[in-house]
Design a protein around this motif. Structure first.
Motif, short mmCIF file in Angstrom:
data_model
loop_
_atom_site.label_atom_id
_atom_site.label_comp_id
_atom_site.label_asym_id
_atom_site.label_seq_id
_atom_site.Cartn_x
_atom_site.Cartn_y
_atom_site.Cartn_z
N ARG A 219 -10.02 10.28 -3.57
CA ARG A 219 -10.17 10.22 -2.12
C ARG A 219 -11.16 9.14 -1.71
O ARG A 219 -12.20 8.96 -2.33
CB ARG A 219 -10.62 11.59 -1.60
CG ARG A 219 -10.84 11.68 -0.11
CD ARG A 219 -11.10 13.12 0.30
NE ARG A 219 -11.49 13.22 1.70
CZ ARG A 219 -11.71 14.35 2.35
NH1 ARG A 219 -11.57 15.51 1.70
NH2 ARG A 219 -12.06 14.35 3.64
N VAL A 220 -10.81 8.41 -0.64
CA VAL A 220 -11.72 7.49 0.02
C VAL A 220 -11.67 7.82 1.50
O VAL A 220 -10.61 7.69 2.14
CB VAL A 220 -11.33 6.01 -0.20
CG1 VAL A 220 -12.25 5.10 0.62
CG2 VAL A 220 -11.40 5.64 -1.67
N GLY A 221 -12.78 8.28 2.06
CA GLY A 221 -12.75 8.74 3.44
C GLY A 221 -11.74 9.85 3.59
O GLY A 221 -11.72 10.81 2.81
N ASP A 222 -10.84 9.72 4.56
CA ASP A 222 -9.80 10.73 4.76
C ASP A 222 -8.45 10.31 4.17
O ASP A 222 -7.42 10.89 4.51
CB ASP A 222 -9.65 11.04 6.26
CG ASP A 222 -10.37 12.32 6.65
OD1 ASP A 222 -11.09 12.88 5.81
OD2 ASP A 222 -10.20 12.77 7.81
N ASN A 231 2.48 9.19 -6.21
CA ASN A 231 2.90 7.95 -5.55
C ASN A 231 2.82 8.05 -4.03
O ASN A 231 3.34 7.19 -3.33
CB ASN A 231 4.32 7.56 -5.97
CG ASN A 231 4.57 6.07 -5.80
OD1 ASN A 231 3.64 5.28 -5.62
ND2 ASN A 231 5.83 5.68 -5.84
N PHE A 232 2.18 9.10 -3.54
CA PHE A 232 1.98 9.24 -2.10
C PHE A 232 0.49 9.22 -1.79
O PHE A 232 -0.30 9.91 -2.45
CB PHE A 232 2.55 10.58 -1.60
CG PHE A 232 4.05 10.57 -1.43
CD1 PHE A 232 4.62 10.56 -0.17
CD2 PHE A 232 4.88 10.59 -2.54
CE1 PHE A 232 5.99 10.57 -0.02
CE2 PHE A 232 6.25 10.59 -2.40
CZ PHE A 232 6.82 10.58 -1.14
N ILE A 233 0.11 8.41 -0.81
CA ILE A 233 -1.24 8.47 -0.26
C ILE A 233 -1.14 9.15 1.09
O ILE A 233 -0.32 8.76 1.93
CB ILE A 233 -1.84 7.06 -0.14
CG1 ILE A 233 -2.11 6.50 -1.54
CG2 ILE A 233 -3.13 7.08 0.68
CD1 ILE A 233 -2.65 5.09 -1.56
N VAL A 234 -1.96 10.18 1.29
CA VAL A 234 -1.85 10.98 2.50
C VAL A 234 -3.10 10.80 3.37
O VAL A 234 -4.18 10.47 2.89
CB VAL A 234 -1.64 12.47 2.17
CG1 VAL A 234 -0.32 12.67 1.44
CG2 VAL A 234 -2.79 13.03 1.34
N ASN A 235 -2.89 11.02 4.65
CA ASN A 235 -3.95 10.96 5.64
C ASN A 235 -4.40 12.38 5.94
O ASN A 235 -3.64 13.18 6.48
CB ASN A 235 -3.42 10.27 6.91
CG ASN A 235 -4.49 10.08 7.97
OD1 ASN A 235 -5.58 10.65 7.90
ND2 ASN A 235 -4.18 9.28 8.98
N LEU A 236 -5.63 12.70 5.60
CA LEU A 236 -6.14 14.06 5.81
C LEU A 236 -6.55 14.31 7.25
O LEU A 236 -6.90 15.42 7.62
CB LEU A 236 -7.34 14.31 4.89
CG LEU A 236 -7.04 14.20 3.38
CD1 LEU A 236 -8.31 14.42 2.58
CD2 LEU A 236 -5.96 15.18 2.96
N ALA A 241 -7.12 2.28 7.75
CA ALA A 241 -6.42 1.38 6.83
C ALA A 241 -7.37 0.91 5.74
O ALA A 241 -6.95 0.72 4.59
CB ALA A 241 -5.85 0.19 7.61
N LYS A 242 -8.64 0.73 6.09
CA LYS A 242 -9.62 0.31 5.08
C LYS A 242 -9.72 1.33 3.96
O LYS A 242 -9.79 0.97 2.77
CB LYS A 242 -10.98 0.12 5.75
CG LYS A 242 -12.06 -0.40 4.81
CD LYS A 242 -13.38 -0.60 5.55
CE LYS A 242 -14.48 -1.12 4.60
NZ LYS A 242 -15.77 -1.30 5.30
N ASP A 243 -9.71 2.63 4.31
CA ASP A 243 -9.73 3.68 3.29
C ASP A 243 -8.51 3.58 2.37
O ASP A 243 -8.62 3.65 1.15
CB ASP A 243 -9.72 5.07 3.95
CG ASP A 243 -10.93 5.36 4.80
OD1 ASP A 243 -11.99 4.75 4.57
OD2 ASP A 243 -10.81 6.21 5.71
N VAL A 244 -7.34 3.42 3.00
CA VAL A 244 -6.09 3.37 2.23
C VAL A 244 -6.05 2.15 1.32
O VAL A 244 -5.67 2.23 0.15
CB VAL A 244 -4.88 3.38 3.19
CG1 VAL A 244 -3.58 3.25 2.40
CG2 VAL A 244 -4.87 4.65 4.03
N LEU A 245 -6.46 1.01 1.85
CA LEU A 245 -6.46 -0.22 1.05
C LEU A 245 -7.38 -0.12 -0.16
O LEU A 245 -7.08 -0.65 -1.23
CB LEU A 245 -6.86 -1.41 1.92
CG LEU A 245 -5.79 -1.87 2.92
CD1 LEU A 245 -6.40 -2.78 3.98
CD2 LEU A 245 -4.65 -2.59 2.20
#
Length: 265
Positions: A219-222, A231-236, A241-245
């Protein structure tokens, strides 16, 4: 035509993304006008990561006549693929079952040749109409260079409508096929996501490689690598976008995986 300033996080399935000018077009003439300046095309917002800074270009969304469809004729690129899968099944028409569960508009599904191990969008196409440099031109599927999660549309070309290759089949046969595809997708997360983040390497599963690499639950942020499917990145809830990247960077630092998502800009 409607023009409005929006946050693209409200128009993407991952729920991240900064500001843009959204042009919702309903006719061919409106599409011509909207493409008189630099633009990007937004479908259902799946398979897409928009940076927090947003994008400077116009963002075009197809509505109106581009959402109309006739399963035995032309289908607008703005029509929702999940709706078409169900409508075709009810009409006893087979050919879309392998695309069950893909949250895309038709145009976006064509552009990236969306699919599952049960079938790809290209398999269901008879013809594709593309708007490019002021002209509407019809292509056969073999002219568009479809491959694994890719196509070779003319640069800047916008899919406007398609003809589907559907066949009449007994309803029970279609329903069995849909049930098979649905059962195979049960392990996918229910939280906000943009779909599979990475392409599967030849003969391998990106999700399995991410799992074996110990990234599930990272996890990075949410933003989090889904514990249900690697293979899925989820938004909590409040991911950026910075967290996801940053999650993508950490995974690709260890694993030679190619991103499946489109990233704006």
């Amino acid at each position: 035509m409607r023009v409005e300033r929006v946050l693209l996080k409200d128009h993407t399935t991952l729920g991240v993304g900064g500001p843009a000018e959204l042009w919702t077009v309903e006719t061919r003439e409106e599409l011509r006008r909207a493409t008189e300046a630099p633009y990007r095309v937004l479908g259902n917002g799946s398979n897409l990561l928009v940076r927090d800074e947003g994008v400077p270009e116009r963002v075009i969304r197809l509505a109106g006549e581009f959402q109309a469809y006739d399963l035995r004729g032309w289908v607008g690129a703005g029509a929702l693929l999940p709706l078409l899968v169900q409508e075709a099944a009810r009409a006893g028409l087979s050919g879309l079952e392998g695309l069950l569960g893909i949250p895309a508009q038709v145009g976006g599904a064509v552009r990236m040749n969306a699919g599952t191990r049960f079938g790809e969008m290209a398999d269901a196409l008879e013809a594709v109409e593309v708007y490019h440099e002021g002209r509407f031109q019809v292509y056969l599927p073999e002219e568009l260079g479809f491959g694994y999660r890719t196509s070779r549309l003319p640069p800047g070309g916008i899919v406007t409508r398609v003809r589907l290759r559907l066949r009449e089949r007994p309803l029970e046969e279609i329903q069995r096929r849909l049930a098979e595809v649905d059962a195979a997708r049960k392990g996918q997360p229910k939280r906000k996501s943009a779909g599979c983040a990475f392409k599967n390497p030849p003969g391998q599963s990106a999700g399995r490689l991410i799992d074996e690499g110990g990234f599930k639950g990272l996890r990075v942020g949410d933003a989090m690598v889904s514990p249900e499917h690697g293979n899925f990145i989820v938004n909590l809830g409040r991911a950026t976008a910075k967290d996801v990247l940053e999650l993508l960077r950490r995974i690709q630092e260890e694993l030679p995986l190619e991103l499946e998502w489109e990233v704006w800009p």
